[in-house]
Scaffold this motif. Structure first.
Motif, PDB file in Angstrom:
ATOM      1  N   PRO A  54       0.820  -1.219   0.000  1.00  0.00           N
ATOM      2  CA  PRO A  54       0.000   0.000   0.000  1.00  0.00           C
ATOM      3  C   PRO A  54       0.851   1.265   0.000  1.00  0.00           C
ATOM      4  O   PRO A  54       1.829   1.365   0.748  1.00  0.00           O
ATOM      5  CB  PRO A  54      -0.803  -0.114   1.300  1.00  0.00           C
ATOM      6  N   ALA A  55       0.484   2.219  -0.828  1.00  0.00           N
ATOM      7  CA  ALA A  55       1.235   3.473  -0.906  1.00  0.00           C
ATOM      8  C   ALA A  55       1.235   4.187   0.439  1.00  0.00           C
ATOM      9  O   ALA A  55       2.215   4.831   0.814  1.00  0.00           O
ATOM     10  CB  ALA A  55       0.638   4.371  -1.984  1.00  0.00           C
ATOM     11  N   SER A  56       0.139   4.064   1.180  1.00  0.00           N
ATOM     12  CA  SER A  56       0.052   4.717   2.491  1.00  0.00           C
ATOM     13  C   SER A  56       1.098   4.168   3.447  1.00  0.00           C
ATOM     14  O   SER A  56       1.731   4.921   4.205  1.00  0.00           O
ATOM     15  CB  SER A  56      -1.347   4.525   3.091  1.00  0.00           C
ATOM     16  N   ILE A  57       1.301   2.875   3.414  1.00  0.00           N
ATOM     17  CA  ILE A  57       2.290   2.233   4.292  1.00  0.00           C
ATOM     18  C   ILE A  57       3.699   2.640   3.886  1.00  0.00           C
ATOM     19  O   ILE A  57       4.536   2.981   4.731  1.00  0.00           O
ATOM     20  CB  ILE A  57       2.132   0.696   4.239  1.00  0.00           C
ATOM     21  N   ALA A 106       1.247   1.893  15.972  1.00  0.00           N
ATOM     22  CA  ALA A 106       0.489   3.090  16.356  1.00  0.00           C
ATOM     23  C   ALA A 106       1.074   4.333  15.705  1.00  0.00           C
ATOM     24  O   ALA A 106       0.343   5.238  15.287  1.00  0.00           O
ATOM     25  CB  ALA A 106       0.479   3.242  17.882  1.00  0.00           C
ATOM     26  N   ARG A 107       2.387   4.392  15.612  1.00  0.00           N
ATOM     27  CA  ARG A 107       3.033   5.539  14.977  1.00  0.00           C
ATOM     28  C   ARG A 107       2.664   5.619  13.486  1.00  0.00           C
ATOM     29  O   ARG A 107       2.343   6.689  12.961  1.00  0.00           O
ATOM     30  CB  ARG A 107       4.549   5.460  15.142  1.00  0.00           C
ATOM     31  N   LEU A 108       2.747   4.473  12.805  1.00  0.00           N
ATOM     32  CA  LEU A 108       2.401   4.458  11.379  1.00  0.00           C
ATOM     33  C   LEU A 108       0.952   4.864  11.159  1.00  0.00           C
ATOM     34  O   LEU A 108       0.647   5.675  10.259  1.00  0.00           O
ATOM     35  CB  LEU A 108       2.632   3.060  10.793  1.00  0.00           C
ATOM     36  N   ILE A 109       0.060   4.324  11.962  1.00  0.00           N
ATOM     37  CA  ILE A 109      -1.362   4.638  11.818  1.00  0.00           C
ATOM     38  C   ILE A 109      -1.610   6.118  12.068  1.00  0.00           C
ATOM     39  O   ILE A 109      -2.392   6.770  11.361  1.00  0.00           O
ATOM     40  CB  ILE A 109      -2.203   3.756  12.765  1.00  0.00           C
ATOM     41  N   SER A 110      -0.945   6.674  13.064  1.00  0.00           N
ATOM     42  CA  SER A 110      -1.101   8.105  13.362  1.00  0.00           C
ATOM     43  C   SER A 110      -0.667   8.961  12.179  1.00  0.00           C
ATOM     44  O   SER A 110      -1.331   9.945  11.828  1.00  0.00           O
ATOM     45  CB  SER A 110      -0.284   8.480  14.606  1.00  0.00           C
ATOM     46  N   ILE A 111       0.447   8.594  11.564  1.00  0.00           N
ATOM     47  CA  ILE A 111       0.955   9.351  10.413  1.00  0.00           C
ATOM     48  C   ILE A 111      -0.012   9.239   9.238  1.00  0.00           C
ATOM     49  O   ILE A 111      -0.337  10.232   8.576  1.00  0.00           O
ATOM     50  CB  ILE A 111       2.355   8.848  10.016  1.00  0.00           C
ATOM     51  N   ILE A 112      -0.480   8.031   8.973  1.00  0.00           N
ATOM     52  CA  ILE A 112      -1.401   7.818   7.854  1.00  0.00           C
ATOM     53  C   ILE A 112      -2.677   8.628   8.045  1.00  0.00           C
ATOM     54  O   ILE A 112      -3.165   9.282   7.109  1.00  0.00           O
ATOM     55  CB  ILE A 112      -1.728   6.319   7.704  1.00  0.00           C
ATOM     56  N   GLU A 113      -3.208   8.618   9.253  1.00  0.00           N
ATOM     57  CA  GLU A 113      -4.473   9.305   9.496  1.00  0.00           C
ATOM     58  C   GLU A 113      -4.302  10.819   9.548  1.00  0.00           C
ATOM     59  O   GLU A 113      -5.188  11.560   9.108  1.00  0.00           O
ATOM     60  CB  GLU A 113      -5.101   8.765  10.781  1.00  0.00           C
ATOM     61  N   LEU A 114      -3.177  11.290  10.068  1.00  0.00           N
ATOM     62  CA  LEU A 114      -2.950  12.737  10.117  1.00  0.00           C
ATOM     63  C   LEU A 114      -2.862  13.322   8.717  1.00  0.00           C
ATOM     64  O   LEU A 114      -3.464  14.359   8.421  1.00  0.00           O
ATOM     65  CB  LEU A 114      -1.664  13.051  10.885  1.00  0.00           C
TER      66      LEU A 114
END
Length: 339
Positions: free
Chosen positions: A87-90, A191-199
């Motif tokens: 995934p590009a987001s990841i 959690a860090r990755l998810i925070s970055i993706i959502e921000l």
């Protein structure tokens, strides 16, 4: 003071004010965001919409290191997704986190955007950096493009095969899967990755569209949504509640947003006075623990880190960490006892 916006969603005006800094007037991002604001203001009426427009003009959605990185590498991440299925987001979130938006020594001098170590199969150039252990071997590339491709190939190894059973739009599953498969030793890596993706709403790139070719309506919706969704998600690890700091955050801002006493937040996080927090660092909402995690007995201070960085990462009181390591200098490369 609260106002209801055009869709009936409450906007906390004070929080919105605090989430903004001065725009980069001369930047492409600044000009683009100003145009989006103008379109939005022309198409909506009412007191709340007017207030939102006024706030938006002076907001911080101009360029910063992280947004510039996204604009620069979004197409590259999408190409990797189309070729290898990551995934590009990841890819973007890992690049932002691992390379500090392209500013880490490893990225600047070695074009290594993902913190990939040499491992036994690597025959190319390398450089030594402090990570989980002192002076670990990291891969060096001729370009960022080589790094992005090698990252995709690295995840295509058998170790990460289970990730490709997930939906390509399931960034939560991918983030947790990377941690589970051992990509990083950081206990809060997912959690860090998810925070970055959502921000930064990086999941929009998982549909295959980059910011260089957006549809105007989608871009407007994205911008408005981004303004209204800048709150911190409370997470939990080792029984501790915490949030992940975003670029520009201070303890005072987070305390106001979450209705916590600023003095308590400083105490919980072993900080004497308020100031800007390192992006993507944990901010605890309760006292940290006296003991280290059962899953790790030692950790090495990495580039740009300190005793405090490791205390935050593992949810240990700084006083405990110092007591366990009384004669250890507070500098990168030093290995600390966690138990």
């Amino acid at each position: 003071m609260q106002y209801r916006d055009f869709s009936g969603v409450y906007i906390i005006m004070d929080t919105l004010f605090l989430s903004m800094t001065s725009p980069s007037v001369g930047s492409d991002s600044g000009r683009r965001n100003h145009n989006i604001i103008s379109r939005f203001c022309r198409n909506w009426r009412g007191l709340a919409a007017g207030m939102l427009c006024i706030l938006s003009v002076s907001s911080a959605f101009g360029a910063n290191h992280y947004e510039e990185y996204i604009e620069k590498y979004a197409e590259m991440a999408i190409d990797q997704m189309n070729t290898y299925g990551v995934p590009a987001s990841i890819t973007l979130a890992q690049g932002l986190l691992e390379s500090a938006a392209g500013r880490s020594t490893l990225a600047r001098e070695g074009n290594n955007h993902f913190g990939i170590k040499c491992h036994k199969e690597w025959n190319g150039r390398s450089m030594l950096r402090n990570d989980d252990k002192p002076n670990e071997c990291f891969r060096v590339y001729n370009s960022a493009a080589e790094s992005f491709k090698d990252h995709s190939l690295f995840l295509r190894r058998n170790r990460y095969a289970s990730l490709f059973d997930l939906d390509i739009k399931d960034y939560n599953g991918w983030a947790r899967g990377l941690k589970k498969c051992g990509y990083a030793t950081d206990p809060n890596y997912a959690a860090r990755l998810i925070s970055i993706i959502e921000l930064y709403q990086l999941n929009r790139f998982d549909s295959g569209y980059s910011r260089q070719h957006p549809h105007e309506a989608a871009e407007t919706a994205e911008f408005i949504h981004k303004m209204l969704q800048r709150k911190h998600v409370v997470r939990r690890n080792r029984g501790l509640h915490y949030v992940i700091a975003q670029p520009g955050d201070t303890y005072g801002k987070i305390a106001l947003e979450l209705n916590v006493k600023a003095s308590n937040l400083l105490k919980y996080n072993d900080v004497e006075k308020d100031g800007e927090i390192k992006p993507w660092e944990e901010v605890y909402l309760q006292e940290k623990l006296e003991e280290g995690p059962a899953t790790a007995s030692k950790a090495t201070i990495g580039e740009g880190e300190s005793f405090h960085s490791l205390a935050q990462r593992y949810g240990i009181k700084l006083s405990t960490l110092r007591r366990l390591n009384p004669n250890t200098p507070d500098r990168p490369g030093e290995t600390l006892r966690l138990q």
